[in-house]
Structure formats: structure tokens, C-alpha cells
Write a protein that holds these residues in place. Structure first.
Motif, mmCIF file in Angstrom:
data_model
loop_
_atom_site.group_PDB
_atom_site.id
_atom_site.type_symbol
_atom_site.label_atom_id
_atom_site.label_comp_id
_atom_site.label_asym_id
_atom_site.label_seq_id
_atom_site.Cartn_x
_atom_site.Cartn_y
_atom_site.Cartn_z
ATOM 1 N N PRO A 51 5.686 -5.526 -8.117
ATOM 2 C CA PRO A 51 4.745 -6.264 -7.276
ATOM 3 C C PRO A 51 5.459 -7.083 -6.206
ATOM 4 C CG PRO A 51 5.006 -7.346 -9.392
ATOM 5 C CD PRO A 51 5.731 -6.040 -9.501
ATOM 6 N N ALA A 52 4.730 -7.387 -5.149
ATOM 7 C CA ALA A 52 5.282 -8.181 -4.049
ATOM 8 C C ALA A 52 5.773 -9.523 -4.560
ATOM 9 C CB ALA A 52 4.230 -8.381 -2.972
ATOM 10 N N GLY A 53 6.934 -9.913 -4.082
ATOM 11 C CA GLY A 53 7.487 -11.205 -4.433
ATOM 12 C C GLY A 53 8.386 -11.203 -5.654
ATOM 13 N N MET A 54 8.449 -10.094 -6.366
ATOM 14 C CA MET A 54 9.261 -10.044 -7.582
ATOM 15 C C MET A 54 10.741 -9.909 -7.236
ATOM 16 S SD MET A 54 9.165 -7.301 -10.722
ATOM 17 C CE MET A 54 10.528 -7.211 -11.867
ATOM 18 N N LEU A 113 5.982 -0.410 5.811
ATOM 19 C CA LEU A 113 6.446 -0.632 4.438
ATOM 20 C C LEU A 113 7.904 -0.212 4.269
ATOM 21 C CD1 LEU A 113 3.323 0.703 2.504
ATOM 22 C CD2 LEU A 113 3.938 -1.688 2.920
ATOM 23 N N SER A 114 8.598 -0.043 5.391
ATOM 24 C CA SER A 114 9.973 0.439 5.345
ATOM 25 C C SER A 114 10.886 -0.512 6.108
ATOM 26 C CB SER A 114 10.062 1.848 5.961
ATOM 27 O OG SER A 114 9.215 2.759 5.290
ATOM 28 N N ALA A 131 9.378 -6.873 -1.312
ATOM 29 C CA ALA A 131 8.460 -7.493 -0.358
ATOM 30 C C ALA A 131 7.024 -7.046 -0.575
ATOM 31 C CB ALA A 131 8.889 -7.184 1.076
ATOM 32 N N GLY A 132 6.860 -5.887 -1.222
ATOM 33 C CA GLY A 132 5.529 -5.340 -1.455
ATOM 34 C C GLY A 132 5.402 -3.958 -0.854
#
Length: 291
Positions: A51-54, A113-114, A131-132
Motif C-alpha cells: 500500500p501507498a506510504g509503506m 505510476l512509474s 509511493a502507491g
């Protein structure tokens, strides 16, 4: 990694070749379990689904590859990019196989997303932030690392004379049993006639990036599209196969003029072969061949 490997070596008296083979396979299995984007349960694949932020803690091998990959991405202006998994899949070069040619809107969406700039890297703690939706693809660097890793394993086991090859990337250590160097010819793409270049691979690695074996599959991370610049093959010699692998990819994306400029700036021994049969040698490679 979807390819083959081979190791030639001078085994010390009393050495166990079968045990060495098992050790090499175990080392390669460990790298695949960490960095393969083809294995659904690899650490890389789990990061891509995170997930985003992990923040994910990385083992030493993975951390070293990421650190070098991000450094080369920055130095090449993004011509090499370890975070283009979304684009790789979109163009049918990933584990999901062939796909129809993507529409412009699909490419644009995948580009959002890249990109290596979206990754936050904490080198001191060896951890990477998702970042997600960002997908890593280390196919342009992990194979080179694996060659280095196997060469290091041989050294640890007292084998100082060996030639390691994985999918065409090679490292030479010491000399052959007959005293000759490990001679390696830089491959000429089919249909072209070029003067042969033979390298004594002594404490040296060589990697080649090209579109002549599997068709056009070199993506330009900066545009999200195939790099159509006339380059069919790039070979780079370096102390480490990891670096040779990534720099060869970057130069193949940049093309002859920009790629040679990069080779000069980074002091790389590089050869670029064009579709029209011309070739370009960096000053460092020219000097090496003259010695």
C-alpha cells in the motif's frame, strides 16, 4: 530470471564440484526470491503490491542493487530506471506476457505510476518507500548483480580462476587452466559485418543490451515507449557486472550520440552497434583495445 547460467572454473585439488554447483544454485535461488518480478511471492513483487506510504526493509543484496540502480538512474537522467514495472507490463514485456499495443492514454496513465523519483530510499536503514502503485523492474540490473554474486561465492570458496555467465553477462576472474586469459568476443548482431572485438576478461565484467534476440523490448522510461533510435546492441565493460548491465541499458535508451557522451562523462568502456552496421567505441574502450 528466465535464462541460463554457466560457470567454468579451475577446481582446487580435492574440491567438490557437485557441492559447488548446489551452492551456486542456492545463491541464485535466493536472489530470485528477492528480486524477481516474475515470481509472485518474491520480495520485489510484494513491494509492488504494498500500500501507498509503506516502508519496506530490504536485505543486503536487494539494498545494494537498489542503491546502485537509483544512483545510475540519477546519473543517466532516467535512461535507466528501476521503477518502470507498470510500463514493462503494459507493453507486454513483463510476466503477464504479450499484450496489444497500448493506447496513448494507457501509456500516460502508466507513466504516472512509474519513475525512480517516486521512490523514497533510506540507505542508512536499507528501506524503500512505496509511493502507491509503483512497480519495480530490476531486469536491467539484477542479472548483472547475480553474476557478481556467483563470482564472489567462488572467491569465498577458494576458487580464483573462473568465468561466470548468466544470460550473456559475464565476469572473468584469474586465468584459464592453460594460462590463457578468459577470452570473450563482443557479440555482433545477426546480419551485420563488423570487425571482431576480443576481450581478455581478467578481473572484468561485460554486459550487452540489445533488441536483436527478443525483438524490440528496450523501453525509454522518459517517454514510456520503445526506444526507436537505431541502436541494436550496446556492450559495456566494467569492474562489476551490475554496473555494466545498468549502464548498457542506459546507453541503449539514449542512442549513439547521447550514449557516447554519457560513456565519456562516466568513463565507461562501451561499444554501440547501430542497425545500419556502424559502430561507436568510447575513448576508454578504444584505449583498452590498443593496449
Amino acid at each position: 530470471m528466465g535464462t541460463s547460467w554457466s560457470v567454468r572454473f579451475a577446481l582446487p585439488r580435492g574440491g567438490d564440484a557437485a557441492a559447488l554447483g548446489r551452492a551456486i544454485e542456492a545463491r541464485l535461488d535466493g536472489i530470485v526470491a528477492e528480486m524477481s518480478h516474475w515470481a509472485a511471492e518474491s520480495l520485489l513483487s510484494r513491494f509492488n503490491r504494498a500500500p501507498a506510504g509503506m516502508w519496506m526493509a530490504l536485505p543486503a543484496d536487494f539494498a545494494w542493487v537498489m542503491a546502485r540502480g537509483l544512483a545510475i538512474a540519477a546519473a543517466s537522467g532516467g535512461a535507466f530506471d528501476p521503477a518502470i514495472g507498470q510500463l514493462t507490463d503494459l507493453w507486454g514485456f513483463g510476466p503477464h506476457g504479450a499484450r496489444p499495443t497500448p493506447l496513448g492514454a494507457e501509456v500516460a496513465a502508466a507513466r504516472t505510476l512509474s519513475g525512480w523519483q517516486q521512490l523514497a530510499w533510506d540507505g542508512a536503514a536499507r528501506r524503500l518507500r512505496q509511493a502507491g502503485g509503483v512497480a519495480l523492474d530490476l531486469s536491467g540490473i539484477a542479472k548483472g548483480f547475480a553474476v557478481d554474486a556467483v563470482a564472489a561465492l567462488l572467491t569465498e570458496r577458494g576458487i580464483g580462476h573462473a568465468l561466470v555467465e548468466i544470460g550473456g553477462e559475464l565476469v572473468g576472474r584469474g586465468v584459464r587452466p592453460d594460462g590463457e586469459p578468459w577470452w570473450v568476443d563482443l557479440e555482433t548482431p545477426p546480419g551485420l559485418t563488423l570487425a571482431p572485438i576480443r576481450i581478455a576478461l581478467h578481473e572484468l565484467a561485460v554486459a550487452t543490451s540489445g533488441d536483436y534476440r527478443r525483438g524490440a523490448h528496450t523501453l525509454d522510461p522518459r517517454t514510456g515507449r520503445p526506444a526507436l533510435n537505431g541502436v541494436v546492441s550496446v556492450s559495456v565493460l566494467h569492474a562489476q557486472a551490475l554496473d555494466a548491465d545498468a549502464w548498457a541499458t542506459a546507453i541503449a535508451v539514449l542512442g549513439a550520440e547521447e550514449g557516447m557522451a554519457l560513456a565519456v562523462r562516466e568513463r565507461l568502456a562501451a561499444r554501440v552497434v547501430m542497425a545500419d552496421g556502424t559502430e561507436h567505441l568510447s575513448p576508454l574502450l578504444t584505449a583498452m583495445l590498443a593496449d
